[in-house]
Scaffold this active site. Structure first.
Site, PDB file in Angstrom:
ATOM      1  N   LYS A   1     -55.341  37.073 -76.413  1.00 32.72           N
ATOM      2  CA  LYS A   1     -54.220  37.954 -76.023  1.00 32.72           C
ATOM      3  C   LYS A   1     -53.019  37.866 -76.972  1.00 32.72           C
ATOM      4  CE  LYS A   1     -55.546  37.039 -71.230  1.00 32.72           C
ATOM      5  NZ  LYS A   1     -55.123  36.531 -69.935  1.00 32.72           N
TER       6      LYS A   1
ATOM      7  N   ASP B   1     -56.149  32.859 -63.951  1.00 30.01           N
ATOM      8  CA  ASP B   1     -55.747  33.964 -63.074  1.00 30.01           C
ATOM      9  C   ASP B   1     -56.875  34.405 -62.142  1.00 30.01           C
ATOM     10  OD1 ASP B   1     -57.199  34.926 -65.215  1.00 30.01           O
ATOM     11  OD2 ASP B   1     -55.907  36.632 -65.622  1.00 30.01           O
TER      12      ASP B   1
END
Length: 474
Positions: free
Chosen positions: A180, A216
């Site tokens: 990311k 997450d």
């Protein structure tokens, strides 16, 4: 939906007053449909993908094959899900992208109070040193505690860290690689919990006990399980894609914790499925181009076919090809269309939100891209390409979830889901429901549940469950 767009193509052509123009449009659209066939997966291909994923999951869980497995199936060390009896104040830190959140949650018998704040991570910190990153986070944590009047209190914290992590315990996790857009030095191969603890200690002004580290996906499962005790799969379809699920402890050969509990949460890290070439038989020239130009070529292959970081670019590459072939926009593109990353994934959701035959959103998107000369036929074609890319993504995710459901073989399982693609794409949920129903073993039932604030709230719940278990064990 695809049929609706095909009928739109036909409608546009039939309304043309010029026979030659009608034939030309019809030819263009049939060529685009032919070119998009590579973005469609047959039932046979999907079943082969499920078979390969199932084998990769078994490798990830196996002591003998784990090191060479692409789907790592990391042990999370979480063996207890929320049961509604958690009480107290808990902090959560949710780090998973260019922003991070700090949350404080107060769990009572009949209430759930949560407050949070989002903090930015400047680009120079994302690509700087690990020390600078953790110092920035610790400073924001201290500021948050001051603002919420708990600066003097000692609080437990759950740490959501949404990057590939090898867990060595509930409070020890070693970063495998950055994704990311992060590239902080001195963190890969190190325990990120210790990195945060050291930063908090350097400040010396706040008392925080880090009770758990999770990603997450795990946070999403925990958050949904607090409301729905059937929730045993967590799924993220957002900037990235990953899944976790409840596995039988006996199947987890690498687990070295307490053997007395029957179940254990596994973080699959399935974004890396295909890194060994196992998805090459369904990848396209667009997928290969996205991969080659990414910051991690050859890595996270399935994620690059599913997630919000890449779907818009896949569409753009297809549109560029069709424009250069003379099939779109009269062969006239624009500087923005030819610029990498200019077609955002949110455009895909916006374009598909229009009713069939209505191109309001599509026209706005194309105007933003300098393509105001686009005809209705062009807009119908753009929508068709968007649908092919997003449908393929939904079917890939569905194949993965069906593989997990079949492996777990439980009569009813709820799948807790978070992420911008699932949350905002107008048809992703429906596409998943339809495809999973076709792929699961007869007699198995499932529900898809949108997580509310999953990764943050889930982190606090992991901390709460850890404290609950510690109290019961003391």
């Amino acid at each position: 939906m695809l049929a609706a767009v095909r009928s739109t193509f036909a409608g546009i052509c039939s309304k043309s007053k010029k026979t030659n123009s009608m034939c030309a449009n019809d030819l263009i659209h049939s060529r685009i449909r032919e070119e998009c066939e590579v973005l469609k997966m047959t039932d046979k291909q999907i079943k082969e993908i499920m078979c390969r994923l199932h084998n990769d999951l078994k490798k990830g869980l196996s002591r003998a094959d784990h090191d060479k497995a692409t789907v790592k199936c990391w042990i999370t060390y979480i063996q207890d899900l929320p049961n509604g009896k958690e009480r107290g104040k808990f902090l959560a830190l949710d780090l998973g992208g260019t922003n991070f959140r700090v949350l404080i949650i107060n769990l009572g018998e009949n209430h759930f109070d949560m407050q949070s704040k989002i903090y930015a991570i400047p680009k120079h910190i994302m690509t700087g040193t690990g020390i600078a990153l953790f110092d920035h986070i610790a400073e924001c944590l201290a500021n948050f505690m001051k603002e919420h009047g708990v600066y003097e209190e000692r609080l437990a914290l759950g740490f959501t860290f949404s990057f590939p992590l090898k867990q060595l315990g509930l409070t020890k996790g070693v970063l495998q690689r950055w994704t990311k857009g992060f590239s902080c030095s001195g963190v890969v191969g190190e325990d990120v919990v210790q990195g945060l603890k050291d930063a908090i200690a350097r400040r010396g002004d706040v008392q925080i006990d880090i009770c758990a580290i999770l990603n997450d996906t795990t946070g999403t499962l925990m958050s949904c399980a607090w409301k729905n005790h059937n929730c045993k799969i967590g799924l993220i379809v957002g900037t990235g894609s990953n899944a976790c699920y409840v596995e039988k402890t006996a199947n987890c050969e690498l687990f070295d914790g307490e053997p007395d509990k029957e179940e254990l949460l596994i973080n699959t890290e399935w974004g890396a499925f295909g890194d060994d070439g196992s998805l090459d038989f369904v990848r396209t020239e667009f997928d290969r181009e996205v991969d080659v130009t990414s910051i991690n070529p050859g890595k996270q292959i399935q994620e690059k076919m599913i997630s919000g970081m890449y779907l818009g670019e896949l569409v753009r590459l297809a549109l560029v090809k069709f424009t250069r072939m003379g099939l779109l926009f009269g062969g006239q593109g624009s500087d923005l269309l030819f610029e990498g990353g200019s077609f955002y994934t949110k455009y895909v959701s916006e374009i598909e939100s229009d009713k069939p035959g209505d191109f309001t959103s599509c026209m706005e998107v194309l105007e933003e891209l300098g393509l105001s000369h686009a005809s209705d036929a062009d807009m119908a074609a753009v929508r068709y390409v968007c649908e092919c890319v997003s449908r393929r993504a939904a079917h890939l995710v569905s194949a993965g979830i069906a593989t997990l459901l079949n492996k777990m073989n439980e009569p009813r399982v709820t799948v807790g889901i978070d992420g911008s693609v699932y949350r905002f794409h107008p048809h992703f949920h429906t596409l998943m429901c339809e495809k999973i129903a076709q792929l699961v073993r007869p007699g198995l039932q499932f529900d898809l549940m949108l997580s509310e604030d999953g990764s943050g709230r889930g982190a606090a719940l992991v901390a709460a469950v850890a404290c609950r278990e510690a109290e019961q064990g003391s």
